[in-house]
Design a protein around this motif. Structure first.
Motif, PDB file in Angstrom:
ATOM      1  N   PHE A 123      -2.954  12.403   0.726  1.00 44.45           N
ATOM      2  CA  PHE A 123      -1.630  12.960   1.007  1.00 44.45           C
ATOM      3  C   PHE A 123      -0.689  12.950  -0.187  1.00 44.45           C
ATOM      4  CE2 PHE A 123      -3.246  10.581   4.766  1.00 44.45           C
ATOM      5  CZ  PHE A 123      -3.702  11.686   5.468  1.00 44.45           C
ATOM      6  N   GLY A 124      -1.189  12.608  -1.350  1.00 46.83           N
ATOM      7  CA  GLY A 124      -0.364  12.692  -2.548  1.00 46.83           C
ATOM      8  C   GLY A 124       0.496  11.471  -2.814  1.00 46.83           C
ATOM      9  N   GLN A 125       1.194  11.509  -3.921  1.00 45.43           N
ATOM     10  CA  GLN A 125       1.938  10.345  -4.391  1.00 45.43           C
ATOM     11  C   GLN A 125       3.197  10.074  -3.582  1.00 45.43           C
ATOM     12  OE1 GLN A 125       2.925  10.596  -8.525  1.00 45.43           O
ATOM     13  NE2 GLN A 125       3.599   8.468  -8.668  1.00 45.43           N
ATOM     14  N   VAL A 126       3.911  11.126  -3.193  1.00 49.36           N
ATOM     15  CA  VAL A 126       5.183  10.934  -2.482  1.00 49.36           C
ATOM     16  C   VAL A 126       4.966  10.230  -1.145  1.00 49.36           C
ATOM     17  CG1 VAL A 126       7.141  12.094  -1.410  1.00 49.36           C
ATOM     18  CG2 VAL A 126       6.284  12.916  -3.609  1.00 49.36           C
ATOM     19  N   LEU A 127       3.994  10.707  -0.376  1.00 46.83           N
ATOM     20  CA  LEU A 127       3.736  10.105   0.932  1.00 46.83           C
ATOM     21  C   LEU A 127       3.130   8.713   0.806  1.00 46.83           C
ATOM     22  CD1 LEU A 127       2.437  13.101   3.068  1.00 46.83           C
ATOM     23  CD2 LEU A 127       4.704  12.073   3.022  1.00 46.83           C
ATOM     24  N   CYS A 128       2.481   8.445  -0.319  1.00 45.29           N
ATOM     25  CA  CYS A 128       1.965   7.099  -0.555  1.00 45.29           C
ATOM     26  C   CYS A 128       3.092   6.075  -0.543  1.00 45.29           C
ATOM     27  CB  CYS A 128       1.234   7.059  -1.900  1.00 45.29           C
ATOM     28  SG  CYS A 128       0.746   5.410  -2.442  1.00 45.29           S
ATOM     29  N   PHE A 129       4.249   6.455  -1.077  1.00 45.73           N
ATOM     30  CA  PHE A 129       5.401   5.557  -1.097  1.00 45.73           C
ATOM     31  C   PHE A 129       6.215   5.657   0.192  1.00 45.73           C
ATOM     32  CE2 PHE A 129       4.305   6.183  -5.496  1.00 45.73           C
ATOM     33  CZ  PHE A 129       4.523   4.940  -6.080  1.00 45.73           C
ATOM     34  N   LEU A 130       6.260   6.850   0.783  1.00 47.43           N
ATOM     35  CA  LEU A 130       7.150   7.079   1.920  1.00 47.43           C
ATOM     36  C   LEU A 130       6.607   6.547   3.233  1.00 47.43           C
ATOM     37  CD1 LEU A 130       9.691   8.406   3.111  1.00 47.43           C
ATOM     38  CD2 LEU A 130       8.393  10.540   3.308  1.00 47.43           C
ATOM     39  N   LEU A 131       5.330   6.802   3.536  1.00 43.88           N
ATOM     40  CA  LEU A 131       4.802   6.478   4.852  1.00 43.88           C
ATOM     41  C   LEU A 131       4.741   4.978   5.147  1.00 43.88           C
ATOM     42  CD1 LEU A 131       2.029   9.191   5.267  1.00 43.88           C
ATOM     43  CD2 LEU A 131       4.321   9.142   6.249  1.00 43.88           C
ATOM     44  N   PRO A 132       4.247   4.134   4.231  1.00 43.54           N
ATOM     45  CA  PRO A 132       4.287   2.693   4.517  1.00 43.54           C
ATOM     46  C   PRO A 132       5.711   2.183   4.718  1.00 43.54           C
ATOM     47  CG  PRO A 132       2.812   3.141   2.698  1.00 43.54           C
ATOM     48  CD  PRO A 132       3.550   4.413   2.965  1.00 43.54           C
ATOM     49  N   PHE A 133       6.635   2.714   3.927  1.00 41.56           N
ATOM     50  CA  PHE A 133       8.044   2.334   4.067  1.00 41.56           C
ATOM     51  C   PHE A 133       8.583   2.752   5.431  1.00 41.56           C
ATOM     52  CE2 PHE A 133      12.410   4.010   3.780  1.00 41.56           C
ATOM     53  CZ  PHE A 133      13.101   2.823   3.592  1.00 41.56           C
ATOM     54  N   ALA A 134       8.243   3.979   5.865  1.00 41.14           N
ATOM     55  CA  ALA A 134       8.740   4.488   7.152  1.00 41.14           C
ATOM     56  C   ALA A 134       8.232   3.650   8.306  1.00 41.14           C
ATOM     57  CB  ALA A 134       8.325   5.949   7.324  1.00 41.14           C
ATOM     58  N   PHE A 191       6.893  -1.694  -4.481  1.00 42.02           N
ATOM     59  CA  PHE A 191       5.724  -2.341  -5.081  1.00 42.02           C
ATOM     60  C   PHE A 191       4.446  -1.668  -4.580  1.00 42.02           C
ATOM     61  CE2 PHE A 191       9.010  -5.715  -4.708  1.00 42.02           C
ATOM     62  CZ  PHE A 191       9.330  -5.763  -6.059  1.00 42.02           C
ATOM     63  N   ARG A 192       4.251  -0.464  -5.036  1.00 42.76           N
ATOM     64  CA  ARG A 192       3.112   0.337  -4.593  1.00 42.76           C
ATOM     65  C   ARG A 192       2.598   1.163  -5.770  1.00 42.76           C
ATOM     66  NH1 ARG A 192       0.859   0.940  -0.019  1.00 42.76           N
ATOM     67  NH2 ARG A 192       2.452  -0.402   0.852  1.00 42.76           N
ATOM     68  N   GLU A 193       1.309   1.427  -5.726  1.00 45.00           N
ATOM     69  CA  GLU A 193       0.684   2.179  -6.809  1.00 45.00           C
ATOM     70  C   GLU A 193      -0.235   3.246  -6.237  1.00 45.00           C
ATOM     71  OE1 GLU A 193      -0.934   0.833 -11.023  1.00 45.00           O
ATOM     72  OE2 GLU A 193      -2.331   0.287  -9.417  1.00 45.00           O
ATOM     73  N   TYR A 194      -0.124   4.430  -6.783  1.00 48.36           N
ATOM     74  CA  TYR A 194      -0.997   5.543  -6.396  1.00 48.36           C
ATOM     75  C   TYR A 194      -1.880   5.876  -7.591  1.00 48.36           C
ATOM     76  CZ  TYR A 194      -2.417  10.365  -5.408  1.00 48.36           C
ATOM     77  OH  TYR A 194      -3.140  11.506  -5.213  1.00 48.36           O
ATOM     78  N   LYS A 211       1.043  -3.059  -5.189  1.00 50.85           N
ATOM     79  CA  LYS A 211       0.971  -3.661  -6.516  1.00 50.85           C
ATOM     80  C   LYS A 211       2.210  -4.525  -6.724  1.00 50.85           C
ATOM     81  CE  LYS A 211       0.381  -2.726 -11.448  1.00 50.85           C
ATOM     82  NZ  LYS A 211      -0.729  -3.692 -11.551  1.00 50.85           N
ATOM     83  N   TRP A 212       2.034  -5.819  -6.548  1.00 53.09           N
ATOM     84  CA  TRP A 212       3.147  -6.750  -6.658  1.00 53.09           C
ATOM     85  C   TRP A 212       3.279  -7.251  -8.092  1.00 53.09           C
ATOM     86  CZ3 TRP A 212       6.406  -7.549  -2.635  1.00 53.09           C
ATOM     87  CH2 TRP A 212       5.984  -7.082  -1.392  1.00 53.09           C
ATOM     88  N   PRO A 213       4.502  -7.492  -8.564  1.00 52.83           N
ATOM     89  CA  PRO A 213       4.691  -7.961  -9.945  1.00 52.83           C
ATOM     90  C   PRO A 213       4.174  -9.386 -10.130  1.00 52.83           C
ATOM     91  CG  PRO A 213       6.763  -8.024  -8.745  1.00 52.83           C
ATOM     92  CD  PRO A 213       5.771  -7.334  -7.850  1.00 52.83           C
ATOM     93  N   ASP A 214       3.742  -9.676 -11.339  1.00 54.12           N
ATOM     94  CA  ASP A 214       3.287 -11.012 -11.750  1.00 54.12           C
ATOM     95  C   ASP A 214       1.963 -11.403 -11.104  1.00 54.12           C
ATOM     96  OD1 ASP A 214       5.584 -11.204 -13.293  1.00 54.12           O
ATOM     97  OD2 ASP A 214       6.720 -12.132 -11.663  1.00 54.12           O
ATOM     98  N   SER A 215       1.951 -11.577  -9.801  1.00 50.07           N
ATOM     99  CA  SER A 215       0.711 -11.992  -9.148  1.00 50.07           C
ATOM    100  C   SER A 215       0.736 -11.589  -7.688  1.00 50.07           C
ATOM    101  CB  SER A 215       0.530 -13.512  -9.259  1.00 50.07           C
ATOM    102  OG  SER A 215       1.489 -14.173  -8.452  1.00 50.07           O
ATOM    103  N   SER A 216      -0.448 -11.694  -7.048  1.00 50.32           N
ATOM    104  CA  SER A 216      -0.542 -11.333  -5.630  1.00 50.32           C
ATOM    105  C   SER A 216       0.185 -12.331  -4.738  1.00 50.32           C
ATOM    106  CB  SER A 216      -2.017 -11.246  -5.213  1.00 50.32           C
ATOM    107  OG  SER A 216      -2.668 -12.498  -5.404  1.00 50.32           O
ATOM    108  N   MET A 217       0.618 -13.475  -5.292  1.00 52.29           N
ATOM    109  CA  MET A 217       1.342 -14.472  -4.506  1.00 52.29           C
ATOM    110  C   MET A 217       2.612 -13.880  -3.911  1.00 52.29           C
ATOM    111  SD  MET A 217       1.580 -17.408  -3.196  1.00 52.29           S
ATOM    112  CE  MET A 217       0.157 -18.178  -3.986  1.00 52.29           C
ATOM    113  N   ASN A 218       3.240 -12.948  -4.630  1.00 55.41           N
ATOM    114  CA  ASN A 218       4.442 -12.301  -4.102  1.00 55.41           C
ATOM    115  C   ASN A 218       4.135 -11.527  -2.825  1.00 55.41           C
ATOM    116  OD1 ASN A 218       6.248 -13.124  -6.211  1.00 55.41           O
ATOM    117  ND2 ASN A 218       5.278 -11.632  -7.554  1.00 55.41           N
ATOM    118  N   GLY A 219       2.973 -10.882  -2.794  1.00 55.50           N
ATOM    119  CA  GLY A 219       2.572 -10.177  -1.582  1.00 55.50           C
ATOM    120  C   GLY A 219       2.339 -11.124  -0.421  1.00 55.50           C
ATOM    121  N   LYS A 220       1.765 -12.285  -0.718  1.00 51.74           N
ATOM    122  CA  LYS A 220       1.527 -13.271   0.333  1.00 51.74           C
ATOM    123  C   LYS A 220       2.850 -13.805   0.888  1.00 51.74           C
ATOM    124  CE  LYS A 220      -2.839 -14.718  -1.763  1.00 51.74           C
ATOM    125  NZ  LYS A 220      -3.600 -15.816  -2.399  1.00 51.74           N
TER     126      LYS A 220
END
Length: 374
Positions: A123-134, A191-194, A211-220
């Protein structure tokens, strides 16, 4: 935080790179916990969700949720708009819930199903950021609104505050709930990467990952925080509020008090909504947290299928509320019947001869509805 389903999205970008380097030799045609077999242009996946029978069941499950969710929530919004007697503060909050669920049904679930079947972000880059946020934002709106309803009912019933929340204040609260929800869900877009990952010189895979900054600990930390914010705290608030409301109504319940009976029925409906929401979402959040704590969960047998089952359970909450209204609340049930069947039950007819004549006109036109406010 797995706000948007799909087994690839279960990994953040760092984990995906680690998997590529340490576990999966792309040149051998392998990727993560599932095995790709390279046979010219044919790729097969050792995954039960690739079985035709399983795919049919998943398509039917998601399609049913979308159908009932769109139909039911649209009907809730329409009847509150159409019938003036349903335009109460509580019903406006219910409409807010319906709008949030409707957005999930239309903006998230169709894309989820396609992603599930093809294992690739198409679905492309825009929806990659938009849909999880929505999706994250609408879930926050639902939990916040359920809390607001519980606290407002607690205020009026337990604390005996006769002054009801004004409709203007209700509108302000709804706007604030959306703004706060957008803020809480913003990391899912930031914090997302396409990108594209090569499976072979001829084949590549489009992915949308966290894609979380520094380390995956931020995601946890974020996943654990969302478990607390979306499940633990709302459950505590709603449980305390409705237990106190129920005890209050139980003490003052008398055979001739129709107002208390009505309040008790409405409170029972609201409490059931909270319980259904918790049962639907708790397994999904717990599974997300398990993934963030231990990445080996990604390698479990049929990870994708288990994740999808938990996601379907969570999404059921988006279509079950209108069913609860029709089952547990006479006002909504009558309004639904008025719209769907152009029918009005005898129980809501006026008994005086003067009003009976007017009732006949209303039945012919199917444009009016009498009810007791929530």
């Amino acid at each position: 935080m797995l706000s948007f389903p799909g087994w690839l999205l279960a990994m953040n970008a760092d984990e995906l790179n680690m998997t590529q380097k340490e576990h999966i030799p792309f040149e051998d045609g392998h990727f993560n916990c599932c095995s790709f077999i390279n046979d010219g242009n044919l790729w097969t996946l050792d995954d039960s969700t690739k079985l035709v029978g399983v795919q049919v069941v998943l398509i039917l499950a998601y399609s049913t949720i979308i159908l009932f969710g769109v139909t039911g929530n649209s009907l809730v919004i329409y009847v509150v708009y159409k019938f003036k007697n349903l335009r109460t503060v509580t019903n406006f909050f219910i409409v807010n819930l319906a709008v949030a669920d409707l957005l999930v049904n239309t903006l998230c679930l169709p894309f989820t199903l396609v992603y599930l079947l093809y294992d690739e972000w198409m679905f492309g880059q825009v929806l990659c950021f938009l849909l999880p946020f929505a999706q994250g934002m609408t879930v926050h709106v639902s939990t916040i609104t359920l809390n607001i309803i519980a606290l407002d009912r607690h205020r009026s019933i337990v604390n005996h505050m006769e002054t009801k929340m004004s409709k203007d204040l209700c509108a302000v609260v709804i706007v604030i709930s959306w703004a706060l929800s957008a803020l809480l869900a913003s990391p899912l877009a930031i914090f997302r990467e396409y990108g594209s990952f090569k499976l072979s010189p001829e084949e590549s895979l489009q992915v949308c990952t966290e894609k979380w900054p520094d380390s995956s600990m931020n995601g946890k930390i974020y996943s654990f925080s969302m478990l607390v914010v979306q499940v633990v705290i709302p459950l505590l608030i709603n449980s305390v509020a409705y237990i106190r409301i129920w005890n209050k109504l139980k003490k003052h319940m008398t055979c001739g008090r129709n107002d208390n009976q009505r309040r008790r029925k409405t409170t029972k409906m609201m409490l059931t909504m909270v319980v259904v929401f918790a049962v639907s979402w708790l397994p999904f959040h717990a599974f997300q947290l398990a993934i963030d704590i231990d990445n080996n969960v990604l390698n479990m047998k049929d990870f994708k299928l288990v994740f999808t089952v938990f996601h379907i359970m969570a999404m059921c909450s988006t279509c079950v509320n209108p069913i609860l209204y029709g089952w547990m609340n006479n006002n909504y049930r009558t309004a639904f019947l008025s719209v769907v069947k152009c029918y009005r039950p005898l129980g809501v007819r006026y008994r005086s001869s003067k009003n009976r004549e007017k009732q006949k006109d209303d039945d012919r036109d199917c444009t009016d509805f009498r009810s007791t406010n929530l």
